[in-house]
Design a protein around this motif. Structure first.
Motif, PDB file in Angstrom:
ATOM      1  N   LEU A 134       0.819  -1.215   0.000  1.00 17.02           N
ATOM      2  CA  LEU A 134       0.000   0.000   0.000  1.00 17.02           C
ATOM      3  C   LEU A 134       0.853   1.264   0.000  1.00 17.02           C
ATOM      4  N   TYR A 135       1.889   1.271   0.837  1.00 19.28           N
ATOM      5  CA  TYR A 135       2.622   2.513   1.073  1.00 19.28           C
ATOM      6  C   TYR A 135       3.948   2.627   0.329  1.00 19.28           C
ATOM      7  N   ARG A 136       4.468   1.531  -0.196  1.00 17.98           N
ATOM      8  CA  ARG A 136       5.763   1.598  -0.868  1.00 17.98           C
ATOM      9  C   ARG A 136       5.644   1.725  -2.385  1.00 17.98           C
ATOM     10  N   CYS A 137       4.485   1.443  -2.932  1.00 20.87           N
ATOM     11  CA  CYS A 137       4.289   1.544  -4.383  1.00 20.87           C
ATOM     12  C   CYS A 137       3.753   2.926  -4.730  1.00 20.87           C
ATOM     13  N   SER A 138       4.370   3.539  -5.714  1.00 21.22           N
ATOM     14  CA  SER A 138       3.854   4.840  -6.156  1.00 21.22           C
ATOM     15  C   SER A 138       2.734   4.653  -7.183  1.00 21.22           C
ATOM     16  N   SER A 139       2.768   3.529  -7.905  1.00 22.87           N
ATOM     17  CA  SER A 139       1.722   3.238  -8.879  1.00 22.87           C
ATOM     18  C   SER A 139       1.307   1.778  -8.732  1.00 22.87           C
ATOM     19  N   HIS A 140       0.119   1.567  -8.233  1.00 25.94           N
ATOM     20  CA  HIS A 140      -0.368   0.203  -8.030  1.00 25.94           C
ATOM     21  C   HIS A 140      -0.819  -0.440  -9.335  1.00 25.94           C
TER      22      HIS A 140
END
Length: 114
Positions: free
Chosen positions: A89-95
């Motif tokens: 959730l928090y480490r990806c800039s683009s899911h």
């Protein structure tokens, strides 16, 4: 009834040929098991990615508390690792970027294994 001796060796095959066949069969079985584990790992990863994307949508885009609560309940019901999902959730800039999610997930899994 007379005791009859049964030859367990297939006709026309030497002991060496039978031994080689057993080794070959064992290697094939090991490859099949590894392929099955790899498939499960891929499916497992896709489960985590899917739930993470759904949580991003519910929690950050829609700000839907009830949907977010239900999704987190699903995480618990399925015994998914909460830390792994939070990491996604928090480490990806683009899911939407599959390769970025794989990279972030791999880094997390390396940390948990070491």
């Amino acid at each position: 009834m007379k005791d009859q001796q049964v030859d367990a060796m297939p006709s026309g095959l030497s002991e060496e040929q039978v031994s080689q066949k057993l080794v070959s069969d064992r290697e094939l079985l090991n490859e099949t098991v590894l392929a099955g584990e790899e498939c499960r790992a891929r499916n497992d990863r896709q489960t985590y990615f899917c739930i993470a994307r759904e949580l991003v949508e519910a929690q950050f885009v829609l700000a839907d508390q009830e949907l977010t609560r239900r999704l987190w309940q699903e995480v618990g019901d399925r015994n998914l690792e909460i830390g792994r999902i939070i990491n996604l959730l928090y480490r990806c800039s683009s899911h939407a970027d599959e390769s970025e999610m794989v990279e972030v997930d791999d880094a997390f899994l390396e940390l948990t294994l070491s």
